[in-house]
Design a protein around this motif. Structure first.
Motif, PDB file in Angstrom:
ATOM      1  N   ILE A 138      10.448  -5.779  12.933  1.00 34.05           N
ATOM      2  CA  ILE A 138      11.816  -6.360  11.820  1.00 34.05           C
ATOM      3  C   ILE A 138      11.103  -6.853  10.409  1.00 34.05           C
ATOM      4  CG2 ILE A 138      13.774  -7.363  11.493  1.00 34.05           C
ATOM      5  CD1 ILE A 138      14.720  -5.966  14.471  1.00 34.05           C
ATOM      6  N   PRO A 139      10.109  -8.532  11.210  1.00 34.72           N
ATOM      7  CA  PRO A 139       9.594  -8.768  10.524  1.00 34.72           C
ATOM      8  C   PRO A 139       8.468  -8.262   9.095  1.00 34.72           C
ATOM      9  CG  PRO A 139       9.506 -10.171  13.025  1.00 34.72           C
ATOM     10  CD  PRO A 139       9.453  -8.806  13.410  1.00 34.72           C
ATOM     11  N   LEU A 140       7.796  -7.071  10.060  1.00 33.18           N
ATOM     12  CA  LEU A 140       7.009  -6.587   8.792  1.00 33.18           C
ATOM     13  C   LEU A 140       8.062  -6.181   7.796  1.00 33.18           C
ATOM     14  CD1 LEU A 140       4.475  -5.172   7.976  1.00 33.18           C
ATOM     15  CD2 LEU A 140       4.447  -3.751   8.962  1.00 33.18           C
ATOM     16  N   SER A 141       8.646  -5.608   8.228  1.00 32.86           N
ATOM     17  CA  SER A 141       9.495  -4.945   7.314  1.00 32.86           C
ATOM     18  C   SER A 141      10.487  -5.677   6.317  1.00 32.86           C
ATOM     19  CB  SER A 141      11.006  -4.276   7.682  1.00 32.86           C
ATOM     20  OG  SER A 141       9.871  -3.159   9.008  1.00 32.86           O
ATOM     21  N   PHE A 142      10.703  -6.928   6.254  1.00 31.92           N
ATOM     22  CA  PHE A 142      11.195  -7.878   5.914  1.00 31.92           C
ATOM     23  C   PHE A 142      10.220  -8.269   4.360  1.00 31.92           C
ATOM     24  CE2 PHE A 142      15.027  -9.112   8.893  1.00 31.92           C
ATOM     25  CZ  PHE A 142      16.010  -8.348   8.149  1.00 31.92           C
ATOM     26  N   LEU A 143       8.785  -8.424   5.610  1.00 36.54           N
ATOM     27  CA  LEU A 143       7.962  -8.699   4.443  1.00 36.54           C
ATOM     28  C   LEU A 143       7.769  -7.967   3.311  1.00 36.54           C
ATOM     29  CD1 LEU A 143       5.173 -10.975   3.870  1.00 36.54           C
ATOM     30  CD2 LEU A 143       4.066  -9.459   4.739  1.00 36.54           C
ATOM     31  N   LEU A 144       7.810  -6.636   3.742  1.00 32.91           N
ATOM     32  CA  LEU A 144       7.273  -5.990   2.768  1.00 32.91           C
ATOM     33  C   LEU A 144       8.439  -5.249   1.751  1.00 32.91           C
ATOM     34  CD1 LEU A 144       5.767  -2.599   5.012  1.00 32.91           C
ATOM     35  CD2 LEU A 144       4.671  -4.118   2.748  1.00 32.91           C
ATOM     36  N   ILE A 145       9.551  -5.844   2.247  1.00 35.60           N
ATOM     37  CA  ILE A 145      11.641  -5.879   1.478  1.00 35.60           C
ATOM     38  C   ILE A 145      10.930  -7.165   0.324  1.00 35.60           C
ATOM     39  CG2 ILE A 145      13.943  -5.837   0.974  1.00 35.60           C
ATOM     40  CD1 ILE A 145      13.436  -3.895   4.047  1.00 35.60           C
ATOM     41  N   GLY A 146      10.720  -8.205   1.044  1.00 40.47           N
ATOM     42  CA  GLY A 146      10.691  -9.183   0.179  1.00 40.47           C
ATOM     43  C   GLY A 146       9.594  -9.191  -1.377  1.00 40.47           C
ATOM     44  N   VAL A 147       8.511  -8.680  -0.736  1.00 36.52           N
ATOM     45  CA  VAL A 147       7.649  -8.499  -1.894  1.00 36.52           C
ATOM     46  C   VAL A 147       7.981  -7.767  -3.151  1.00 36.52           C
ATOM     47  CG1 VAL A 147       5.639  -7.808  -2.120  1.00 36.52           C
ATOM     48  CG2 VAL A 147       5.445  -9.255  -0.621  1.00 36.52           C
ATOM     49  N   TYR A 148       8.856  -6.329  -3.119  1.00 37.05           N
ATOM     50  CA  TYR A 148       8.823  -5.504  -3.182  1.00 37.05           C
ATOM     51  C   TYR A 148      10.095  -6.180  -4.523  1.00 37.05           C
ATOM     52  CZ  TYR A 148       9.942  -0.814  -4.875  1.00 37.05           C
ATOM     53  OH  TYR A 148      10.075   0.029  -6.140  1.00 37.05           O
ATOM     54  N   THR A 149      10.971  -6.791  -3.596  1.00 32.40           N
ATOM     55  CA  THR A 149      12.189  -7.063  -4.615  1.00 32.40           C
ATOM     56  C   THR A 149      11.601  -8.667  -5.236  1.00 32.40           C
ATOM     57  OG1 THR A 149      13.594  -7.102  -2.389  1.00 32.40           O
ATOM     58  CG2 THR A 149      14.475  -8.519  -4.464  1.00 32.40           C
ATOM     59  N   THR A 150      10.861  -8.949  -5.074  1.00 30.87           N
ATOM     60  CA  THR A 150      10.090 -10.451  -5.949  1.00 30.87           C
ATOM     61  C   THR A 150       9.176  -9.614  -7.173  1.00 30.87           C
ATOM     62  OG1 THR A 150       9.947 -11.586  -3.758  1.00 30.87           O
ATOM     63  CG2 THR A 150       8.574 -12.106  -6.185  1.00 30.87           C
ATOM     64  N   MET A 151       8.483  -8.492  -6.858  1.00 25.91           N
ATOM     65  CA  MET A 151       7.634  -7.497  -7.574  1.00 25.91           C
ATOM     66  C   MET A 151       8.888  -7.642  -8.784  1.00 25.91           C
ATOM     67  SD  MET A 151       5.562  -4.842  -8.290  1.00 25.91           S
ATOM     68  CE  MET A 151       7.176  -3.165  -7.922  1.00 25.91           C
ATOM     69  N   LEU A 152      10.260  -6.970  -8.595  1.00 25.05           N
ATOM     70  CA  LEU A 152      11.032  -6.250  -9.005  1.00 25.05           C
ATOM     71  C   LEU A 152      11.764  -7.083 -10.067  1.00 25.05           C
ATOM     72  CD1 LEU A 152      12.455  -3.093  -7.252  1.00 25.05           C
ATOM     73  CD2 LEU A 152      10.789  -3.279  -8.667  1.00 25.05           C
ATOM     74  N   VAL A 153      12.465  -8.658  -9.476  1.00 24.23           N
ATOM     75  CA  VAL A 153      13.014  -9.539 -10.175  1.00 24.23           C
ATOM     76  C   VAL A 153      12.165 -10.229 -11.160  1.00 24.23           C
ATOM     77  CG1 VAL A 153      13.874 -11.618 -10.404  1.00 24.23           C
ATOM     78  CG2 VAL A 153      14.271  -9.971  -8.012  1.00 24.23           C
ATOM     79  N   MET A 193      10.114   2.918  -5.177  1.00 25.05           N
ATOM     80  CA  MET A 193      11.207   2.583  -4.614  1.00 25.05           C
ATOM     81  C   MET A 193      10.767   3.388  -3.328  1.00 25.05           C
ATOM     82  SD  MET A 193      13.035  -0.066  -3.462  1.00 25.05           S
ATOM     83  CE  MET A 193      15.214   0.072  -2.534  1.00 25.05           C
ATOM     84  N   ILE A 194      10.931   4.710  -3.242  1.00 27.67           N
ATOM     85  CA  ILE A 194      11.034   5.313  -2.308  1.00 27.67           C
ATOM     86  C   ILE A 194       9.206   5.269  -0.915  1.00 27.67           C
ATOM     87  CG2 ILE A 194      10.324   7.734  -1.424  1.00 27.67           C
ATOM     88  CD1 ILE A 194      13.106   7.101  -2.329  1.00 27.67           C
ATOM     89  N   ASP A 195       8.163   4.776  -1.702  1.00 31.20           N
ATOM     90  CA  ASP A 195       6.788   5.086  -1.654  1.00 31.20           C
ATOM     91  C   ASP A 195       7.136   3.371  -0.505  1.00 31.20           C
ATOM     92  OD1 ASP A 195       5.802   6.679  -2.665  1.00 31.20           O
ATOM     93  OD2 ASP A 195       5.609   5.153  -4.238  1.00 31.20           O
ATOM     94  N   ILE A 196       7.926   3.102  -0.694  1.00 28.29           N
ATOM     95  CA  ILE A 196       7.908   1.592  -0.208  1.00 28.29           C
ATOM     96  C   ILE A 196       9.003   1.514   1.192  1.00 28.29           C
ATOM     97  CG2 ILE A 196       9.205  -0.697   0.157  1.00 28.29           C
ATOM     98  CD1 ILE A 196       6.468  -0.875  -1.277  1.00 28.29           C
ATOM     99  N   LEU A 197      10.291   2.236   1.277  1.00 29.86           N
ATOM    100  CA  LEU A 197      10.491   3.078   2.585  1.00 29.86           C
ATOM    101  C   LEU A 197      10.279   3.672   3.341  1.00 29.86           C
ATOM    102  CD1 LEU A 197      13.996   3.261   0.480  1.00 29.86           C
ATOM    103  CD2 LEU A 197      13.296   1.130   2.009  1.00 29.86           C
ATOM    104  N   ASN A 198       9.251   4.021   3.010  1.00 25.47           N
ATOM    105  CA  ASN A 198       7.964   6.090   3.517  1.00 25.47           C
ATOM    106  C   ASN A 198       7.143   4.611   3.758  1.00 25.47           C
ATOM    107  OD1 ASN A 198       9.328   7.768   3.174  1.00 25.47           O
ATOM    108  ND2 ASN A 198       7.780   8.429   1.357  1.00 25.47           N
ATOM    109  N   PHE A 199       6.702   3.846   3.806  1.00 24.83           N
ATOM    110  CA  PHE A 199       5.672   2.988   4.242  1.00 24.83           C
ATOM    111  C   PHE A 199       5.899   1.311   5.154  1.00 24.83           C
ATOM    112  CE2 PHE A 199       2.715  -0.970   4.588  1.00 24.83           C
ATOM    113  CZ  PHE A 199       1.818  -0.631   4.879  1.00 24.83           C
ATOM    114  N   VAL A 200       6.747   1.401   5.357  1.00 23.60           N
ATOM    115  CA  VAL A 200       8.029   0.867   6.164  1.00 23.60           C
ATOM    116  C   VAL A 200       8.376   1.306   7.625  1.00 23.60           C
ATOM    117  CG1 VAL A 200      10.342  -0.596   6.570  1.00 23.60           C
ATOM    118  CG2 VAL A 200       8.778  -0.970   4.414  1.00 23.60           C
ATOM    119  N   ALA A 201       9.137   2.626   6.782  1.00 21.80           N
ATOM    120  CA  ALA A 201       9.459   3.811   8.073  1.00 21.80           C
ATOM    121  C   ALA A 201       7.638   3.753   8.992  1.00 21.80           C
ATOM    122  CB  ALA A 201       9.831   5.262   8.143  1.00 21.80           C
ATOM    123  N   LEU A 202       7.040   4.391   8.391  1.00 24.52           N
ATOM    124  CA  LEU A 202       5.608   4.404   9.261  1.00 24.52           C
ATOM    125  C   LEU A 202       4.818   3.536   9.823  1.00 24.52           C
ATOM    126  CD1 LEU A 202       3.999   7.113   6.020  1.00 24.52           C
ATOM    127  CD2 LEU A 202       5.082   7.470   8.252  1.00 24.52           C
TER     128      LEU A 202
END
Length: 81
Positions: A44-59, A1-10
């Motif tokens: 913002i759309p890039l962040s939502f896209l990454l969050i959506g992919v990660y959430t879908t993977m976790l579900v 999860m931290i990796d995804i957050l770091n990627f979104v921030a970068l």
């Protein structure tokens, strides 16, 4: 999860800096603050896209009873095929 957050921030920081740099190269000089706001809006759309992919993977992992690491391994295997 931290990796995804770091990627979104970068990626957001890169996007902001890219738009700001690009605004300095234009013939008509836009306002730097407006450029900063536009670049933030575009990230913002890039962040939502990454969050959506990660959430879908976790579900999907929760439904199949897999762990997060197993899902990453599965996605890497599918990508290699």
């Amino acid at each position: 999860m931290i990796d995804i957050l770091n990627f979104v921030a970068l990626s957001g920081i890169f996007n902001v800096l890219f738009f700001w740099y690009a605004s300095t190269k234009m013939r008509s000089k836009p306002d730097p603050i407006k450029t900063l706001i536009v670049s933030f809006v575009f990230s913002i759309p890039l962040s939502f896209l990454l969050i959506g992919v990660y959430t879908t993977m976790l579900v999907y992992a929760a439904k199949t009873g897999s762990s997060e690491d197993a899902m990453w391994d599965y996605m890497e295997q599918e990508e290699l095929q």
